[in-house]
Design a protein around this motif. Structure first.
Motif, mmCIF file in Angstrom:
data_model
loop_
_atom_site.group_PDB
_atom_site.id
_atom_site.type_symbol
_atom_site.label_atom_id
_atom_site.label_comp_id
_atom_site.label_asym_id
_atom_site.label_seq_id
_atom_site.Cartn_x
_atom_site.Cartn_y
_atom_site.Cartn_z
ATOM 1 N N PHE A 223 44.332 39.229 40.541
ATOM 2 C CA PHE A 223 45.614 39.629 41.117
ATOM 3 C C PHE A 223 46.586 40.018 40.007
ATOM 4 O O PHE A 223 46.721 39.320 39.002
ATOM 5 C CB PHE A 223 46.197 38.484 41.944
ATOM 6 N N GLU A 224 47.284 41.126 40.201
ATOM 7 C CA GLU A 224 48.349 41.544 39.295
ATOM 8 C C GLU A 224 49.504 42.085 40.130
ATOM 9 O O GLU A 224 49.307 42.554 41.261
ATOM 10 C CB GLU A 224 47.867 42.627 38.317
ATOM 11 N N ILE A 225 50.699 42.024 39.562
ATOM 12 C CA ILE A 225 51.862 42.565 40.273
ATOM 13 C C ILE A 225 51.908 44.068 39.989
ATOM 14 O O ILE A 225 52.692 44.551 39.167
ATOM 15 C CB ILE A 225 53.152 41.852 39.818
ATOM 16 N N ASP A 226 51.008 44.784 40.638
ATOM 17 C CA ASP A 226 50.889 46.230 40.433
ATOM 18 C C ASP A 226 51.279 47.030 41.673
ATOM 19 O O ASP A 226 51.143 48.254 41.703
ATOM 20 C CB ASP A 226 49.462 46.601 40.015
ATOM 21 N N ASP A 227 51.783 46.318 42.687
ATOM 22 C CA ASP A 227 52.212 46.968 43.920
ATOM 23 C C ASP A 227 53.735 47.035 43.953
ATOM 24 O O ASP A 227 54.405 45.999 43.952
ATOM 25 C CB ASP A 227 51.694 46.184 45.131
ATOM 26 N N PRO A 228 54.327 48.231 43.962
ATOM 27 C CA PRO A 228 55.791 48.353 43.983
ATOM 28 C C PRO A 228 56.452 47.628 45.154
ATOM 29 O O PRO A 228 57.624 47.249 45.061
ATOM 30 C CB PRO A 228 56.022 49.863 44.067
ATOM 31 N N GLU A 229 55.713 47.405 46.250
ATOM 32 C CA GLU A 229 56.307 46.737 47.407
ATOM 33 C C GLU A 229 56.689 45.289 47.100
ATOM 34 O O GLU A 229 57.528 44.704 47.788
ATOM 35 C CB GLU A 229 55.327 46.761 48.587
ATOM 36 N N LEU A 230 56.087 44.687 46.064
ATOM 37 C CA LEU A 230 56.399 43.303 45.718
ATOM 38 C C LEU A 230 57.790 43.163 45.109
ATOM 39 O O LEU A 230 58.361 42.073 45.086
ATOM 40 C CB LEU A 230 55.349 42.748 44.745
ATOM 41 N N LEU A 231 58.339 44.277 44.605
ATOM 42 C CA LEU A 231 59.688 44.260 44.045
ATOM 43 C C LEU A 231 60.618 44.875 45.083
ATOM 44 O O LEU A 231 60.867 46.080 45.105
ATOM 45 C CB LEU A 231 59.722 45.048 42.732
ATOM 46 N N CYS A 232 61.119 44.027 45.978
ATOM 47 C CA CYS A 232 61.919 44.527 47.101
ATOM 48 C C CYS A 232 62.998 43.500 47.448
ATOM 49 O O CYS A 232 63.086 42.429 46.852
ATOM 50 C CB CYS A 232 61.026 44.793 48.314
ATOM 51 N N GLU A 233 63.823 43.823 48.471
ATOM 52 C CA GLU A 233 64.908 42.949 48.896
ATOM 53 C C GLU A 233 64.342 41.682 49.554
ATOM 54 O O GLU A 233 63.230 41.685 50.088
ATOM 55 C CB GLU A 233 65.834 43.675 49.864
ATOM 56 N N ALA A 234 65.122 40.604 49.516
ATOM 57 C CA ALA A 234 64.661 39.301 50.005
ATOM 58 C C ALA A 234 64.165 39.334 51.447
ATOM 59 O O ALA A 234 63.087 38.798 51.745
ATOM 60 C CB ALA A 234 65.770 38.266 49.833
ATOM 61 N N PRO A 235 64.910 39.937 52.421
ATOM 62 C CA PRO A 235 64.407 39.935 53.810
ATOM 63 C C PRO A 235 63.053 40.621 53.951
ATOM 64 O O PRO A 235 62.233 40.208 54.785
ATOM 65 C CB PRO A 235 65.505 40.697 54.569
ATOM 66 N N THR A 285 59.284 38.821 39.052
ATOM 67 C CA THR A 285 58.507 39.994 39.482
ATOM 68 C C THR A 285 58.707 41.157 38.529
ATOM 69 O O THR A 285 57.738 41.824 38.129
ATOM 70 C CB THR A 285 58.928 40.404 40.910
ATOM 71 N N TYR A 286 59.932 41.416 38.140
ATOM 72 C CA TYR A 286 60.249 42.526 37.238
ATOM 73 C C TYR A 286 59.577 42.353 35.874
ATOM 74 O O TYR A 286 58.988 43.285 35.328
ATOM 75 C CB TYR A 286 61.767 42.624 37.083
ATOM 76 N N GLN A 287 59.632 41.150 35.329
ATOM 77 C CA GLN A 287 59.066 40.907 34.000
ATOM 78 C C GLN A 287 57.545 41.015 33.986
ATOM 79 O O GLN A 287 56.950 41.382 32.967
ATOM 80 C CB GLN A 287 59.502 39.525 33.495
ATOM 81 N N ASN A 288 56.904 40.712 35.114
ATOM 82 C CA ASN A 288 55.443 40.715 35.149
ATOM 83 C C ASN A 288 54.847 41.932 35.856
ATOM 84 O O ASN A 288 53.626 42.066 35.921
ATOM 85 C CB ASN A 288 54.935 39.440 35.842
ATOM 86 N N ALA A 289 55.704 42.809 36.388
ATOM 87 C CA ALA A 289 55.214 43.995 37.090
ATOM 88 C C ALA A 289 54.529 44.951 36.116
ATOM 89 O O ALA A 289 54.959 45.094 34.964
ATOM 90 C CB ALA A 289 56.363 44.699 37.797
ATOM 91 N N THR A 290 53.474 45.588 36.574
ATOM 92 C CA THR A 290 52.713 46.522 35.733
ATOM 93 C C THR A 290 52.798 47.963 36.226
ATOM 94 O O THR A 290 52.210 48.847 35.604
ATOM 95 C CB THR A 290 51.231 46.095 35.673
ATOM 96 N N PHE A 291 53.510 48.214 37.322
ATOM 97 C CA PHE A 291 53.570 49.578 37.839
ATOM 98 C C PHE A 291 54.675 50.375 37.137
ATOM 99 O O PHE A 291 55.601 49.813 36.537
ATOM 100 C CB PHE A 291 53.791 49.575 39.361
#
Length: 616
Positions: A223-235, A285-291
């Motif tokens: 698993f990696e944070i490579d999906d832009p959808e993971l960096l989104c608003e709280a709701p 999420t921002y620090q570990n995102a790879t996209f």
């Protein structure tokens, strides 16, 4: 009806009195423990702690049970052999017999003990091979020895206990964290950010799951944070389905805990509780995102959350994060390189001003005040040649930030004063020392300030000075607030060159401008024998070629400083050394040998045949 109310009132007050009496009793016992500890009587302290533990278990007092176990573990480190193993097994025993919420708290402590053991013995684990089952040499004794586990096994065990610590989530949310005050080191307003036991235990687990440790064995489809959808608003984030097929991924587990925390606080009446958790989640999420383009998406999410919470003090924290991001971008500006984010610092200040004006008493305003003061701070640095010619102007490089004009002065300084200056660490005392030096020349320099709050550099004139040693001091002409810069310089027409031979160490004094040798110069050498020997000095006179040739001896000259005196001027040089004389003997003869056997593997009792080749 009145009788019923009277009965309820009596029961209520009797319960309150009973609780107060119990608390006072525990406080008395803990004071006994503290007194015995101060008298260095750990065994006696342990007896009192055991009595507290027994009483707490009878009364099901979770906080007192945990505190007693922590003290028992502390004494075990002093009184027991293999204390680490015993403490871990004591915790396991207590967990088996404990009930909610004591069980959850102890699970968290146990996971943290494993985690701290790894942090203190990190490099031992890197050399261990992953095993299919737990390596357990003490299994026959009934005790599992965690010290023998490989890294993946240990991390799996930590994960198990942290997950157990946040089981029964709904019940944990109903337990105020204040019930465990006696085992917590509380900070101001901590109840605002960790109001329930679930908040406390979840954030404790996050400290492990957010680690950057990457040496555990991972599957090919990790698993990696490579999906832009993971960096989104709280709701939107709480509705996401996070892939948990990679059971070794701590990032995935961290994100799932953040989902649970956000769901817990989305309807929260506390203005900061939700936003603090959300900002922590966005940072992670921002620090570990790879996209790609994560910077722009992170900014957009912050802007959207600030807009959706407009009017609430929580919005100030999102806006502060935008300003901090602009500061981060602004610091990438390079005058001769990347100029894309040159004006981001100015935009950050504008955001800070808006937050301070619109949310004056908010936490975001406090953080913006600090950020703004950093961006508006003044700074300057001076760079110059160590030696410059006598009575000739030269150049001085000034790197500056938020300055319009500088007042500069050249002040005479001796070698002893320069050493005193270098030994002063506090800036106000350093400036006061510099101010006491006599001024030989002063002048002003106008700097170009474009109000972009960036650091800039320019060269200014260093006027002609007579032969001597100086320190150049620079201060702002207006709005002096204790900021200053200084740089030492020596004005001399002498230059000193050195060469080495197997038998001598040679120094030559020449004219800095023409290269002509300086004859008849007196060179006084100040040096120390070896690194801890006595200080000595010797004086030599340069020959017609400006040379001083020093025969090497059996002494090593360390920290050599040289003062040159001549009718045409003086100079001082430091940082030299003279090696010991090395006696070159006759070249030695090297011998090597290679042995060969008739085979690589032998049976027990089988003859071994060998031969050797010697090389000279």
């Amino acid at each position: 009806m009145k009788n019923i109310l009277l009965i309820l009132t009596i029961i209520l007050f009797s319960n309150m009195a009973d609780a107060q009496e119990k608390n006072e009793y525990y406080e008395t016992l803990w004071k006994q423990v503290e007194k015995l500890e101060n008298e260095a009587l750990p065994k006696s302290s342990l007896k009192v702690v055991k009595s507290i533990s027994e009483k707490a278990k009878k009364e099901n007092s979770s906080a007192q049970i945990v505190k007693a176990l922590l003290y028992t573990s502390k004494y075990a480190l002093t009184l027991e052999e293999d204390a680490q193993l015993k403490i871990i097994n004591d915790f396991k025993t207590e967990i088996e017999n404990a009930s909610f919420p004591t069980k959850n708290v102890l699970e968290s402590y146990l996971a943290n003990m494993y985690w701290q053991f790894f942090q203190n013995n990190r490099y031992q684990f890197y050399n261990r091979t992953k095993t299919e089952t737990k390596v357990d040499p003490s299994a026959g004794s009934g005790q599992a020895d965690f010290r023998t586990w490989d890294l993946t096994t240990l991390f799996h065990e930590i994960d198990i206990h942290f997950e157990k610590s946040i089981e029964n989530e709904d019940q944990l949310k109903g337990v105020p964290v204040s019930e465990f005050d006696i085992i917590l080191h509380k900070q101001d307003n901590s109840a605002e950010y960790r109001p329930t036991l679930f908040d406390l235990l979840a954030h404790t687990a996050l400290q492990f799951y957010m680690t950057s440790e990457n040496n555990i064995t991972r599957p090919a489809d990790k698993f990696e944070i490579d999906d832009p959808e993971l960096l989104c608003e709280a709701p939107a984030f709480v509705q996401l389905k996070i892939d948990n097929s990679d059971e070794t991924s701590m990032q995935a587990k961290a994100l799932k805990i953040y989902q649970r925390l956000l769901l817990h606080h989305l309807p929260s009446a506390r203005p900061y509780t939700l936003v603090e958790v959300d900002i922590e989640r966005l940072h992670f999420t921002y620090q570990n995102a790879t996209f790609e383009s994560k910077d722009e998406q992170y900014l957009e999410v912050l802007q959207n959350m600030a807009a959706s919470s407009k009017g609430s003090p929580a919005a100030s924290l999102y806006q502060y994060e935008i300003a901090a991001l602009y500061q981060q971008w602004g610091q990438t500006y390079q005058p001769k390189g990347s100029t894309e984010h040159r004006w981001k610092l100015k935009e950050a200040i504008e955001i800070c001003d808006s937050v301070i004006e619109n949310y004056p008493k908010s936490r975001g305003a406090e953080k913006c005040e600090v950020l703004k003061s950093q961006l508006l701070s003044r700074d300057s640095r001076l760079t110059n040649e160590q030696h410059i010619p006598v009575n000739m102007p030269s150049r001085l490089l000034v790197n500056y930030k938020n300055h319009d004009q500088l007042q500069l002065s050249a002040r005479k300084i001796s070698q002893s004063q320069l050493r005193q200056l270098n030994d002063i660490w506090k800036h106000p005392k350093k400036l006061a020392f510099l101010k006491k030096l006599s001024v030989v020349k002063d002048w002003e320099a106008t700097l170009k300030n474009e109000n972009d709050y960036q650091e800039h550099g320019t060269e200014i004139l260093l006027p002609a000075l007579p032969n001597d040693q100086y320190v150049i001091l620079a201060e702002p002409t207006e709005n002096k607030n204790g900021t200053f810069a200084y740089s030492p310089v020596q004005v001399t027409d002498f230059a000193l060159a050195e060469t080495r031979t197997p038998t001598h160490h040679n120094f030559q004094v020449v004219d800095r401008n023409s290269g002509a040798p300086i004859s008849g110069a007196s060179l006084k050498f100040y040096y120390q024998i070896e690194y801890d020997g006595p200080r000595k000095n010797k004086t030599f006179t340069s020959d017609k070629m400006g040379m001083v040739s020093i025969p090497l001896s059996n002494e090593y000259w360390n920290n050599v400083n040289i003062r040159i005196n001549h009718s045409s001027g003086t100079a001082f040089y430091k940082g030299y050394y003279l090696n010991e004389k090395y006696e070159q003997g006759k070249p030695g003869i090297d011998y090597t040998a290679f042995l060969f056997t008739d085979r690589s593997i032998y049976r027990p009792g089988q003859p071994l045949y060998f031969k050797g080749i010697a090389i000279k």
